[in-house]
Design an enzyme around this catalytic site. Structure first.
Site, PDB file in Angstrom:
ATOM      1  N   ASP A  78       0.827  -1.200   0.000  1.00 54.57           N
ATOM      2  CA  ASP A  78       0.000   0.000   0.000  1.00 54.57           C
ATOM      3  C   ASP A  78       0.865   1.254   0.000  1.00 54.57           C
ATOM      4  O   ASP A  78       1.951   1.264   0.578  1.00 54.57           O
ATOM      5  CB  ASP A  78      -0.893  -0.018   1.250  1.00 54.57           C
ATOM      6  CG  ASP A  78      -2.050   0.952   1.155  1.00 54.57           C
ATOM      7  OD1 ASP A  78      -2.325   1.462   0.048  1.00 54.57           O
ATOM      8  OD2 ASP A  78      -2.690   1.212   2.190  1.00 54.57           O
ATOM      9  N   ARG A 134      -0.277   9.037 -10.233  1.00 56.79           N
ATOM     10  CA  ARG A 134      -0.362   7.828  -9.407  1.00 56.79           C
ATOM     11  C   ARG A 134       0.315   6.628 -10.077  1.00 56.79           C
ATOM     12  O   ARG A 134       0.919   5.789  -9.401  1.00 56.79           O
ATOM     13  CB  ARG A 134      -1.833   7.495  -9.114  1.00 56.79           C
ATOM     14  CG  ARG A 134      -2.492   8.440  -8.128  1.00 56.79           C
ATOM     15  CD  ARG A 134      -3.977   8.104  -7.975  1.00 56.79           C
ATOM     16  NE  ARG A 134      -4.176   6.730  -7.520  1.00 56.79           N
ATOM     17  CZ  ARG A 134      -4.142   6.344  -6.245  1.00 56.79           C
ATOM     18  NH1 ARG A 134      -3.897   7.243  -5.302  1.00 56.79           N
ATOM     19  NH2 ARG A 134      -4.361   5.094  -5.918  1.00 56.79           N
ATOM     20  N   HIS A 163       2.891   3.290  -8.907  1.00 51.25           N
ATOM     21  CA  HIS A 163       2.699   1.857  -9.171  1.00 51.25           C
ATOM     22  C   HIS A 163       3.914   1.264  -9.888  1.00 51.25           C
ATOM     23  O   HIS A 163       4.322   0.140  -9.613  1.00 51.25           O
ATOM     24  CB  HIS A 163       1.440   1.642 -10.017  1.00 51.25           C
ATOM     25  CG  HIS A 163       0.172   2.026  -9.322  1.00 51.25           C
ATOM     26  ND1 HIS A 163      -0.129   1.571  -8.042  1.00 51.25           N
ATOM     27  CD2 HIS A 163      -0.880   2.807  -9.709  1.00 51.25           C
ATOM     28  CE1 HIS A 163      -1.312   2.060  -7.689  1.00 51.25           C
ATOM     29  NE2 HIS A 163      -1.769   2.816  -8.675  1.00 51.25           N
ATOM     30  N   SER A 211      -7.184  -5.821  -5.901  1.00 52.30           N
ATOM     31  CA  SER A 211      -8.366  -6.399  -5.262  1.00 52.30           C
ATOM     32  C   SER A 211      -9.584  -6.318  -6.180  1.00 52.30           C
ATOM     33  O   SER A 211      -9.596  -5.565  -7.162  1.00 52.30           O
ATOM     34  CB  SER A 211      -8.667  -5.676  -3.945  1.00 52.30           C
ATOM     35  OG  SER A 211      -9.275  -4.419  -4.202  1.00 52.30           O
ATOM     36  N   THR A 212     -10.615  -7.068  -5.838  1.00 48.69           N
ATOM     37  CA  THR A 212     -11.861  -7.012  -6.611  1.00 48.69           C
ATOM     38  C   THR A 212     -12.503  -5.639  -6.499  1.00 48.69           C
ATOM     39  O   THR A 212     -13.315  -5.260  -7.355  1.00 48.69           O
ATOM     40  CB  THR A 212     -12.848  -8.088  -6.109  1.00 48.69           C
ATOM     41  OG1 THR A 212     -12.945  -8.006  -4.682  1.00 48.69           O
ATOM     42  CG2 THR A 212     -12.382  -9.486  -6.495  1.00 48.69           C
ATOM     43  N   LEU A 219      11.052 -20.755  -3.807  1.00 47.20           N
ATOM     44  CA  LEU A 219      10.034 -19.824  -3.320  1.00 47.20           C
ATOM     45  C   LEU A 219       8.800 -19.832  -4.211  1.00 47.20           C
ATOM     46  O   LEU A 219       8.906 -19.801  -5.437  1.00 47.20           O
ATOM     47  CB  LEU A 219      10.616 -18.407  -3.283  1.00 47.20           C
ATOM     48  CG  LEU A 219       9.621 -17.271  -2.965  1.00 47.20           C
ATOM     49  CD1 LEU A 219       9.284 -17.252  -1.472  1.00 47.20           C
ATOM     50  CD2 LEU A 219      10.172 -15.920  -3.404  1.00 47.20           C
ATOM     51  N   ARG A 271       1.796  -4.898   6.245  1.00 46.68           N
ATOM     52  CA  ARG A 271       1.077  -3.873   5.482  1.00 46.68           C
ATOM     53  C   ARG A 271       1.849  -2.567   5.562  1.00 46.68           C
ATOM     54  O   ARG A 271       2.213  -2.098   6.657  1.00 46.68           O
ATOM     55  CB  ARG A 271      -0.345  -3.664   5.979  1.00 46.68           C
ATOM     56  CG  ARG A 271      -1.040  -2.551   5.162  1.00 46.68           C
ATOM     57  CD  ARG A 271      -2.524  -2.529   5.276  1.00 46.68           C
ATOM     58  NE  ARG A 271      -3.076  -1.573   4.301  1.00 46.68           N
ATOM     59  CZ  ARG A 271      -4.309  -1.571   3.851  1.00 46.68           C
ATOM     60  NH1 ARG A 271      -5.159  -2.493   4.265  1.00 46.68           N
ATOM     61  NH2 ARG A 271      -4.719  -0.676   2.973  1.00 46.68           N
ATOM     62  N   ARG A 295      -5.620  -2.087   8.494  1.00 54.84           N
ATOM     63  CA  ARG A 295      -6.816  -2.864   8.182  1.00 54.84           C
ATOM     64  C   ARG A 295      -6.430  -3.943   7.179  1.00 54.84           C
ATOM     65  O   ARG A 295      -5.364  -3.881   6.560  1.00 54.84           O
ATOM     66  CB  ARG A 295      -7.920  -1.974   7.620  1.00 54.84           C
ATOM     67  CG  ARG A 295      -7.553  -1.177   6.386  1.00 54.84           C
ATOM     68  CD  ARG A 295      -8.733  -0.389   5.840  1.00 54.84           C
ATOM     69  NE  ARG A 295      -8.348   0.420   4.689  1.00 54.84           N
ATOM     70  CZ  ARG A 295      -7.918   1.672   4.764  1.00 54.84           C
ATOM     71  NH1 ARG A 295      -7.809   2.257   5.946  1.00 54.84           N
ATOM     72  NH2 ARG A 295      -7.589   2.335   3.669  1.00 54.84           N
TER      73      ARG A 295
END
Length: 259
Positions: free
Chosen positions: A38, A51, A55, A83-84, A149, A206, A212
């Site tokens: 994140d 943005r 990424h 994520s969905t 791995l 995270r 969260r």
């Protein structure tokens, strides 16, 4: 003179890192590390960049952390890539994110093959664009026999949907007589999840200061150790990964019991 000081600091830092790595190897290394990557957007915003630049920078960190995880003996590294819910983002950003696996795997795949890394994916594969599916399929096919791995991408993944789908499969198997409902237990239910065959994560990391789970591996993280950092994902490096493992090793995992 300043250049010499910088070099001295860099050499000392590398030496300290190597010493810490050797020390953690003497203790239990988490077999499965899951990371919610994140902070890419905030990293870019702080630099007045779009943005997508964040990424792209974050993709470089994936490469670095994959190497490090493999070197220290982590067996599975699961990365929450998309994520969905991320489909709600602006189309330009989503389109860029869907191209990243192609770019990442296109350049990194030879090294993954050489280093005995096996690529896997959890998530709703059929809903991805064709070019993304092709890149992921090629990587999984070319690394399927590797025994090192497991690099597991959570791509178009949502845990609630995963659990609901698993419940439906269990019900169908019970109705058709494939499974006796009285024999259903946690282990058998886990085999219906997308992570079936993988050990549950020992450590969740995270980045970016958010605390969260964001619909990530809700069943699998039941007894996982959590570690949160304010560091944004593009700034995350081996030292923070090492710190997370050191904290993990300092904790007592009782799994509801008493030591």
């Amino acid at each position: 003179m300043f250049d010499k000081m910088k070099l001295w600091k860099s050499q000392n830092s590398s030496s300290d890192l190597r010493e810490r790595v050797e020390k953690i190897k003497e203790l239990q290394i988490p077999e499965h590390v899951a990371i919610i990557m994140d902070g890419n957007g905030r990293w870019a915003k702080k630099r007045a960049l779009p943005r997508v630049a964040g990424h792209h920078e974050g993709m470089k960190v994936v490469r670095k952390i994959t190497r490090f995880a493999s070197d220290i003996g982590v067996k599975t590294l699961t990365l929450y890539a998309f994520s969905t819910e991320n489909w709600k983002r602006p189309k330009m950003e989503v389109d860029f994110l869907m191209k990243l696996p192609e770019e990442f795997l296109g350049t990194f795949l030879p090294e993954l093959v050489k280093e005995n890394v096996q690529v896997r994916m959890i998530g709703y594969f059929d809903h991805l664009p064709a070019h993304t599916r092709n890149a992921v399929s090629k990587a999984m096919e070319e690394t399927k026999n590797n025994t090192g791995l497991v690099l597991n991408f959570a791509l178009n993944y949502g845990s609630r949907a995963e659990i609901l789908e698993a419940v439906k499969h269990v019900l169908n198997d019970c109705k058709s007589g494939i499974m006796d409902e009285n024999e259903l237990n946690e282990e058998k239910f886990s085999s219906y999840l997308m992570t079936g065959g993988l050990k549950d994560p020992d450590l969740l990391i995270r980045t970016s200061g958010e605390i969260r789970l964001s619909n990530f591996m809700l069943w699998q993280l039941a007894y996982t150790e959590f570690w949160f950092t304010d560091v944004l994902w593009p700034d995350f490096n081996e030292e923070q990964m090492l710190e997370a493992i050191e904290v993990f090793q300092s904790r007592q995992r009782r799994f509801g019991g008493v030591q």
